[in-house]
Design a protein around this motif. Structure first.
Motif, PDB file in Angstrom:
ATOM      1  N   GLY A   1      32.481  43.003  23.918  1.00  0.00           N
ATOM      2  CA  GLY A   1      31.888  43.287  22.613  1.00  0.00           C
ATOM      3  C   GLY A   1      31.894  42.067  21.716  1.00  0.00           C
ATOM      4  O   GLY A   1      30.905  41.780  21.032  1.00  0.00           O
ATOM      5  N   ALA A   2      33.008  41.336  21.713  1.00  0.00           N
ATOM      6  CA  ALA A   2      33.095  40.116  20.903  1.00  0.00           C
ATOM      7  C   ALA A   2      32.127  39.062  21.416  1.00  0.00           C
ATOM      8  O   ALA A   2      31.451  38.393  20.634  1.00  0.00           O
ATOM      9  CB  ALA A   2      34.520  39.582  20.897  1.00  0.00           C
ATOM     10  N   ILE A   3      32.049  38.934  22.728  1.00  0.00           N
ATOM     11  CA  ILE A   3      31.134  37.950  23.318  1.00  0.00           C
ATOM     12  C   ILE A   3      29.688  38.308  22.988  1.00  0.00           C
ATOM     13  O   ILE A   3      28.901  37.437  22.597  1.00  0.00           O
ATOM     14  CB  ILE A   3      31.356  37.848  24.840  1.00  0.00           C
ATOM     15  CG1 ILE A   3      32.754  37.312  25.121  1.00  0.00           C
ATOM     16  CG2 ILE A   3      30.279  36.988  25.494  1.00  0.00           C
ATOM     17  CD1 ILE A   3      33.196  37.420  26.563  1.00  0.00           C
ATOM     18  N   LEU A   4      29.337  39.574  23.104  1.00  0.00           N
ATOM     19  CA  LEU A   4      27.982  40.025  22.771  1.00  0.00           C
ATOM     20  C   LEU A   4      27.672  39.750  21.298  1.00  0.00           C
ATOM     21  O   LEU A   4      26.584  39.245  20.972  1.00  0.00           O
ATOM     22  CB  LEU A   4      27.830  41.518  23.069  1.00  0.00           C
ATOM     23  CG  LEU A   4      26.500  42.159  22.713  1.00  0.00           C
ATOM     24  CD1 LEU A   4      25.357  41.522  23.503  1.00  0.00           C
ATOM     25  CD2 LEU A   4      26.552  43.666  22.957  1.00  0.00           C
ATOM     26  N   GLY A   5      28.606  40.042  20.413  1.00  0.00           N
ATOM     27  CA  GLY A   5      28.403  39.793  18.983  1.00  0.00           C
ATOM     28  C   GLY A   5      28.201  38.321  18.685  1.00  0.00           C
ATOM     29  O   GLY A   5      27.355  37.946  17.868  1.00  0.00           O
ATOM     30  N   ILE A   6      28.984  37.462  19.343  1.00  0.00           N
ATOM     31  CA  ILE A   6      28.842  36.011  19.140  1.00  0.00           C
ATOM     32  C   ILE A   6      27.482  35.537  19.625  1.00  0.00           C
ATOM     33  O   ILE A   6      26.790  34.781  18.924  1.00  0.00           O
ATOM     34  CB  ILE A   6      29.983  35.258  19.862  1.00  0.00           C
ATOM     35  CG1 ILE A   6      31.324  35.528  19.159  1.00  0.00           C
ATOM     36  CG2 ILE A   6      29.704  33.759  19.927  1.00  0.00           C
ATOM     37  CD1 ILE A   6      32.547  35.072  19.947  1.00  0.00           C
ATOM     38  N   VAL A   7      27.076  35.979  20.798  1.00  0.00           N
ATOM     39  CA  VAL A   7      25.792  35.545  21.369  1.00  0.00           C
ATOM     40  C   VAL A   7      24.620  35.991  20.493  1.00  0.00           C
ATOM     41  O   VAL A   7      23.731  35.185  20.169  1.00  0.00           O
ATOM     42  CB  VAL A   7      25.631  36.061  22.819  1.00  0.00           C
ATOM     43  CG1 VAL A   7      24.216  35.858  23.323  1.00  0.00           C
ATOM     44  CG2 VAL A   7      26.631  35.385  23.738  1.00  0.00           C
TER      45      VAL A   7
ATOM     46  N   LEU B   1      34.609  36.638  14.803  1.00  0.00           N
ATOM     47  CA  LEU B   1      34.727  37.027  16.205  1.00  0.00           C
ATOM     48  C   LEU B   1      35.425  35.960  17.041  1.00  0.00           C
ATOM     49  O   LEU B   1      36.239  36.282  17.913  1.00  0.00           O
ATOM     50  CB  LEU B   1      33.357  37.376  16.785  1.00  0.00           C
ATOM     51  CG  LEU B   1      32.741  38.659  16.259  1.00  0.00           C
ATOM     52  CD1 LEU B   1      31.334  38.840  16.821  1.00  0.00           C
ATOM     53  CD2 LEU B   1      33.595  39.853  16.591  1.00  0.00           C
ATOM     54  N   VAL B   2      35.124  34.700  16.798  1.00  0.00           N
ATOM     55  CA  VAL B   2      35.807  33.635  17.534  1.00  0.00           C
ATOM     56  C   VAL B   2      37.293  33.627  17.182  1.00  0.00           C
ATOM     57  O   VAL B   2      38.153  33.507  18.060  1.00  0.00           O
ATOM     58  CB  VAL B   2      35.159  32.256  17.244  1.00  0.00           C
ATOM     59  CG1 VAL B   2      36.031  31.109  17.726  1.00  0.00           C
ATOM     60  CG2 VAL B   2      33.782  32.180  17.886  1.00  0.00           C
ATOM     61  N   PHE B   3      37.595  33.801  15.905  1.00  0.00           N
ATOM     62  CA  PHE B   3      38.999  33.849  15.476  1.00  0.00           C
ATOM     63  C   PHE B   3      39.726  35.015  16.140  1.00  0.00           C
ATOM     64  O   PHE B   3      40.822  34.867  16.658  1.00  0.00           O
ATOM     65  CB  PHE B   3      39.076  33.964  13.946  1.00  0.00           C
ATOM     66  CG  PHE B   3      40.475  34.006  13.425  1.00  0.00           C
ATOM     67  CD1 PHE B   3      41.253  32.849  13.376  1.00  0.00           C
ATOM     68  CD2 PHE B   3      41.023  35.209  12.983  1.00  0.00           C
ATOM     69  CE1 PHE B   3      42.542  32.895  12.907  1.00  0.00           C
ATOM     70  CE2 PHE B   3      42.326  35.244  12.505  1.00  0.00           C
ATOM     71  CZ  PHE B   3      43.089  34.092  12.467  1.00  0.00           C
ATOM     72  N   SER B   4      39.107  36.195  16.141  1.00  0.00           N
ATOM     73  CA  SER B   4      39.749  37.371  16.734  1.00  0.00           C
ATOM     74  C   SER B   4      39.806  37.276  18.261  1.00  0.00           C
ATOM     75  O   SER B   4      40.715  37.811  18.889  1.00  0.00           O
ATOM     76  CB  SER B   4      39.019  38.649  16.328  1.00  0.00           C
ATOM     77  OG  SER B   4      37.748  38.715  16.929  1.00  0.00           O
ATOM     78  N   PHE B   5      38.842  36.580  18.834  1.00  0.00           N
ATOM     79  CA  PHE B   5      38.796  36.410  20.292  1.00  0.00           C
ATOM     80  C   PHE B   5      40.010  35.643  20.791  1.00  0.00           C
ATOM     81  O   PHE B   5      40.539  35.917  21.863  1.00  0.00           O
ATOM     82  CB  PHE B   5      37.492  35.711  20.675  1.00  0.00           C
ATOM     83  CG  PHE B   5      37.218  35.683  22.141  1.00  0.00           C
ATOM     84  CD1 PHE B   5      36.889  36.832  22.824  1.00  0.00           C
ATOM     85  CD2 PHE B   5      37.269  34.492  22.841  1.00  0.00           C
ATOM     86  CE1 PHE B   5      36.617  36.814  24.195  1.00  0.00           C
ATOM     87  CE2 PHE B   5      37.005  34.459  24.204  1.00  0.00           C
ATOM     88  CZ  PHE B   5      36.673  35.624  24.868  1.00  0.00           C
ATOM     89  N   PHE B   6      40.470  34.661  20.023  1.00  0.00           N
ATOM     90  CA  PHE B   6      41.581  33.814  20.438  1.00  0.00           C
ATOM     91  C   PHE B   6      42.935  34.307  19.937  1.00  0.00           C
ATOM     92  O   PHE B   6      43.925  33.619  20.081  1.00  0.00           O
ATOM     93  CB  PHE B   6      41.338  32.377  20.007  1.00  0.00           C
ATOM     94  CG  PHE B   6      40.253  31.710  20.803  1.00  0.00           C
ATOM     95  CD1 PHE B   6      40.440  31.420  22.141  1.00  0.00           C
ATOM     96  CD2 PHE B   6      39.042  31.412  20.227  1.00  0.00           C
ATOM     97  CE1 PHE B   6      39.441  30.822  22.889  1.00  0.00           C
ATOM     98  CE2 PHE B   6      38.030  30.800  20.966  1.00  0.00           C
ATOM     99  CZ  PHE B   6      38.235  30.511  22.296  1.00  0.00           C
ATOM    100  N   GLN B   7      42.976  35.484  19.367  1.00  0.00           N
ATOM    101  CA  GLN B   7      44.267  36.033  18.919  1.00  0.00           C
ATOM    102  C   GLN B   7      44.843  36.969  19.917  1.00  0.00           C
ATOM    103  O   GLN B   7      44.285  37.591  20.690  1.00  0.00           O
ATOM    104  CB  GLN B   7      44.088  36.727  17.589  1.00  0.00           C
ATOM    105  CG  GLN B   7      43.896  35.729  16.491  1.00  0.00           C
ATOM    106  CD  GLN B   7      44.749  36.081  15.287  1.00  0.00           C
ATOM    107  OE1 GLN B   7      45.057  37.206  15.066  1.00  0.00           O
ATOM    108  NE2 GLN B   7      45.107  35.113  14.522  1.00  0.00           N
TER     109      GLN B   7
END
Length: 84
Positions: free
Chosen positions: A36-42, A78-84
């Motif tokens: 979901g995070a990857i889709l949102g970033i893309v 999303l990038v911040f939350s992805f790496f947490q």
């Protein structure tokens, strides 16, 4: 906005698709699925890529500036939350 002003069906379809993908992204994130995070970033990066160049040519608040600012915020969160 593009559909309202220019009666552009392409704008309506593109907005519906990107909106649907971002809703799907939010749903997947709520379920704890990393995709979901990857889709949102893309999707957000694609929107920035579409509206960014036209914003640089002519500063228009709607929709260019709004989409670019919200896209940058979305990617950042999303990038911040992805790496947490």
């Amino acid at each position: 906005m593009g559909y309202v002003k220019a009666q552009s069906k392409a704008s309506l379809i593109a907005g519906s698709i990107t909106g649907g993908l971002l809703l799907l992204s939010a749903f997947l994130i709520a379920k704890g699925i990393t995709a979901g995070a990857i889709l949102g970033i893309v999707v957000s990066l694609l929107l920035i890529g579409q509206f960014g160049p036209s914003l640089l040519k002519k500063v228009k608040v709607m929709p260019n500036l709004l989409v670019v600012v919200l896209g940058l915020i979305t990617v950042g969160v999303l990038v911040f939350s992805f790496f947490q």
